[in-house]
Design a protein around this motif. Sequence first.
Motif, PDB file in Angstrom:
ATOM      1  N   ALA A  78       1.116  -1.432  -0.184  1.00  0.00           N
ATOM      2  CA  ALA A  78       0.198   0.045   0.148  1.00  0.00           C
ATOM      3  C   ALA A  78       1.060   1.348   0.218  1.00  0.00           C
ATOM      4  CB  ALA A  78      -0.747  -0.462   1.698  1.00  0.00           C
ATOM      5  N   MET A  79       1.327   1.112   0.930  1.00  0.00           N
ATOM      6  CA  MET A  79       3.135   2.629   1.170  1.00  0.00           C
ATOM      7  C   MET A  79       3.374   2.312  -0.061  1.00  0.00           C
ATOM      8  SD  MET A  79       4.891   1.856   4.172  1.00  0.00           S
ATOM      9  CE  MET A  79       5.566   3.126   4.084  1.00  0.00           C
ATOM     10  N   ALA A  80       3.716   1.516  -0.820  1.00  0.00           N
ATOM     11  CA  ALA A  80       5.299   2.001  -2.785  1.00  0.00           C
ATOM     12  C   ALA A  80       3.402   2.001  -3.656  1.00  0.00           C
ATOM     13  CB  ALA A  80       4.914  -0.022  -2.627  1.00  0.00           C
ATOM     14  N   GLN A  81       2.107   2.189  -3.329  1.00  0.00           N
ATOM     15  CA  GLN A  81       0.625   2.919  -4.043  1.00  0.00           C
ATOM     16  C   GLN A  81       0.222   4.091  -4.060  1.00  0.00           C
ATOM     17  OE1 GLN A  81      -1.892  -0.141  -4.466  1.00  0.00           O
ATOM     18  NE2 GLN A  81      -0.511  -2.148  -5.342  1.00  0.00           N
ATOM     19  N   GLY A  82       1.353   4.243  -2.606  1.00  0.00           N
ATOM     20  CA  GLY A  82       1.070   5.926  -2.739  1.00  0.00           C
ATOM     21  C   GLY A  82      -0.135   5.834  -1.510  1.00  0.00           C
ATOM     22  N   ALA A  83      -0.389   5.112  -0.713  1.00  0.00           N
ATOM     23  CA  ALA A  83      -1.755   5.083   0.335  1.00  0.00           C
ATOM     24  C   ALA A  83      -1.687   6.443   1.320  1.00  0.00           C
ATOM     25  CB  ALA A  83      -1.859   4.662   0.580  1.00  0.00           C
ATOM     26  N   PRO A  84      -2.194   7.082   1.339  1.00  0.00           N
ATOM     27  CA  PRO A  84      -2.237   7.520   1.825  1.00  0.00           C
ATOM     28  C   PRO A  84      -2.041   7.862   3.403  1.00  0.00           C
ATOM     29  CG  PRO A  84      -4.965   8.032   1.254  1.00  0.00           C
ATOM     30  CD  PRO A  84      -4.192   6.563   0.582  1.00  0.00           C
ATOM     31  N   GLU A  85      -1.676   8.656   4.591  1.00  0.00           N
ATOM     32  CA  GLU A  85      -1.593   8.214   5.684  1.00  0.00           C
ATOM     33  C   GLU A  85      -2.841   7.983   6.854  1.00  0.00           C
ATOM     34  OE1 GLU A  85       1.446   8.035   8.468  1.00  0.00           O
ATOM     35  OE2 GLU A  85       1.395   8.962   6.040  1.00  0.00           O
ATOM     36  N   TYR A  86      -3.769   8.086   6.382  1.00  0.00           N
ATOM     37  CA  TYR A  86      -4.858   7.480   7.268  1.00  0.00           C
ATOM     38  C   TYR A  86      -5.115   6.302   7.171  1.00  0.00           C
ATOM     39  CZ  TYR A  86      -8.188   8.286   3.640  1.00  0.00           C
ATOM     40  OH  TYR A  86      -8.682   7.366   2.383  1.00  0.00           O
ATOM     41  N   MET A  87      -4.978   6.188   5.980  1.00  0.00           N
ATOM     42  CA  MET A  87      -4.930   4.788   5.489  1.00  0.00           C
ATOM     43  C   MET A  87      -3.916   3.486   5.664  1.00  0.00           C
ATOM     44  SD  MET A  87      -6.625   4.236   1.621  1.00  0.00           S
ATOM     45  CE  MET A  87      -6.741   2.862   1.718  1.00  0.00           C
ATOM     46  N   LEU A  88      -2.776   4.380   6.208  1.00  0.00           N
ATOM     47  CA  LEU A  88      -0.963   3.489   6.596  1.00  0.00           C
ATOM     48  C   LEU A  88      -2.166   3.679   8.365  1.00  0.00           C
ATOM     49  CD1 LEU A  88       1.689   4.683   4.106  1.00  0.00           C
ATOM     50  CD2 LEU A  88       0.035   2.771   4.114  1.00  0.00           C
ATOM     51  N   ASP A  89      -2.329   4.415   9.019  1.00  0.00           N
ATOM     52  CA  ASP A  89      -2.258   4.540   9.961  1.00  0.00           C
ATOM     53  C   ASP A  89      -3.034   3.661  10.653  1.00  0.00           C
ATOM     54  OD1 ASP A  89      -0.928   6.530  10.509  1.00  0.00           O
ATOM     55  OD2 ASP A  89      -2.510   8.261  10.660  1.00  0.00           O
ATOM     56  N   LYS A  90      -4.755   3.101  10.067  1.00  0.00           N
ATOM     57  CA  LYS A  90      -6.043   2.168   9.914  1.00  0.00           C
ATOM     58  C   LYS A  90      -5.246   0.802   9.661  1.00  0.00           C
ATOM     59  CE  LYS A  90      -9.644   1.185  10.704  1.00  0.00           C
ATOM     60  NZ  LYS A  90     -10.896   1.769  12.784  1.00  0.00           N
ATOM     61  N   ALA A  91      -4.183   1.046   9.018  1.00  0.00           N
ATOM     62  CA  ALA A  91      -4.099  -0.192   8.496  1.00  0.00           C
ATOM     63  C   ALA A  91      -3.091  -0.631  10.252  1.00  0.00           C
ATOM     64  CB  ALA A  91      -2.492  -0.381   7.298  1.00  0.00           C
ATOM     65  N   SER A  92      -2.151   0.173  10.508  1.00  0.00           N
ATOM     66  CA  SER A  92      -1.341  -0.002  11.906  1.00  0.00           C
ATOM     67  C   SER A  92      -2.600  -0.858  12.712  1.00  0.00           C
ATOM     68  CB  SER A  92      -0.693   0.567  11.684  1.00  0.00           C
ATOM     69  OG  SER A  92       0.543   1.559  10.592  1.00  0.00           O
ATOM     70  N   GLU A  93      -2.900  -0.625  12.758  1.00  0.00           N
ATOM     71  CA  GLU A  93      -4.333  -0.871  14.102  1.00  0.00           C
ATOM     72  C   GLU A  93      -4.791  -1.676  13.558  1.00  0.00           C
ATOM     73  OE1 GLU A  93      -7.408   2.022  14.579  1.00  0.00           O
ATOM     74  OE2 GLU A  93      -6.363   3.992  14.180  1.00  0.00           O
ATOM     75  N   LEU A  94      -5.108  -2.662  12.572  1.00  0.00           N
ATOM     76  CA  LEU A  94      -6.383  -3.219  11.925  1.00  0.00           C
ATOM     77  C   LEU A  94      -4.719  -4.797  11.632  1.00  0.00           C
ATOM     78  CD1 LEU A  94      -8.040  -2.763   9.136  1.00  0.00           C
ATOM     79  CD2 LEU A  94      -8.870  -3.464  11.208  1.00  0.00           C
ATOM     80  N   THR A  95      -3.638  -3.792  11.840  1.00  0.00           N
ATOM     81  CA  THR A  95      -2.860  -5.439  12.253  1.00  0.00           C
ATOM     82  C   THR A  95      -2.391  -5.682  14.059  1.00  0.00           C
ATOM     83  OG1 THR A  95      -1.017  -4.252  10.608  1.00  0.00           O
ATOM     84  CG2 THR A  95      -0.065  -6.091  11.998  1.00  0.00           C
ATOM     85  N   ALA A  96      -2.867  -4.740  14.490  1.00  0.00           N
ATOM     86  CA  ALA A  96      -2.761  -5.043  15.885  1.00  0.00           C
ATOM     87  C   ALA A  96      -4.024  -5.938  16.494  1.00  0.00           C
ATOM     88  CB  ALA A  96      -1.687  -4.229  16.383  1.00  0.00           C
TER      89      ALA A  96
END
Length: 183
Positions: free
Chosen positions: A35-53
Amino acid sequence: WVHDGLAAWYGNGRKRYGSLREHVGNKAEMAVEAAMAQGAPEYMLDKASELTALAEAMAEGYERHYGRDPAVYVLATEIPLQVEVTDYDDNPLVVNKLKPDLVFSDVHGVWLMEHKTASQIVTGHLPLDDQARPYGSMAEQALRKIGLIGAHQEFKGIMYSFLRKAFPDERERDAQGRALNRS
């Protein structure tokens, strides 16, 4: 991530590879990196971190509850199956494709296991489940056709494994395991 982690964790027979939490975490990390490589916005990456946990906590709870599943003898994980439905002249009408999460045997026979993740564990719909009907009616034929189960092995049905989308309850507990509901 949870499904992919479970497929990586369960090995053939009674083998289990590493930690389920680590497998799930690795699958999540790969998805976040993509997702980062595809340029996902920061809020999506934050949500992904929450979902990972959350996914890691679910995996840890699953492994803690079931252990290494010694009664489950894995025949295959994420195996693609298909069954042709033909007319009276053996002309194909429909090809039904199935991909059970796990095919395993225990002392009772051969089962399909479907892993479900949900916020609440609700089972009332399962007798009418769109996935269960074709699996229940066609999986045995498909498993025999590819030689995964023999003529004398009994196909029992589908077992559902639920992983609740929740973090562990951290409340203090008494000797019987009951939550004390106190700080």
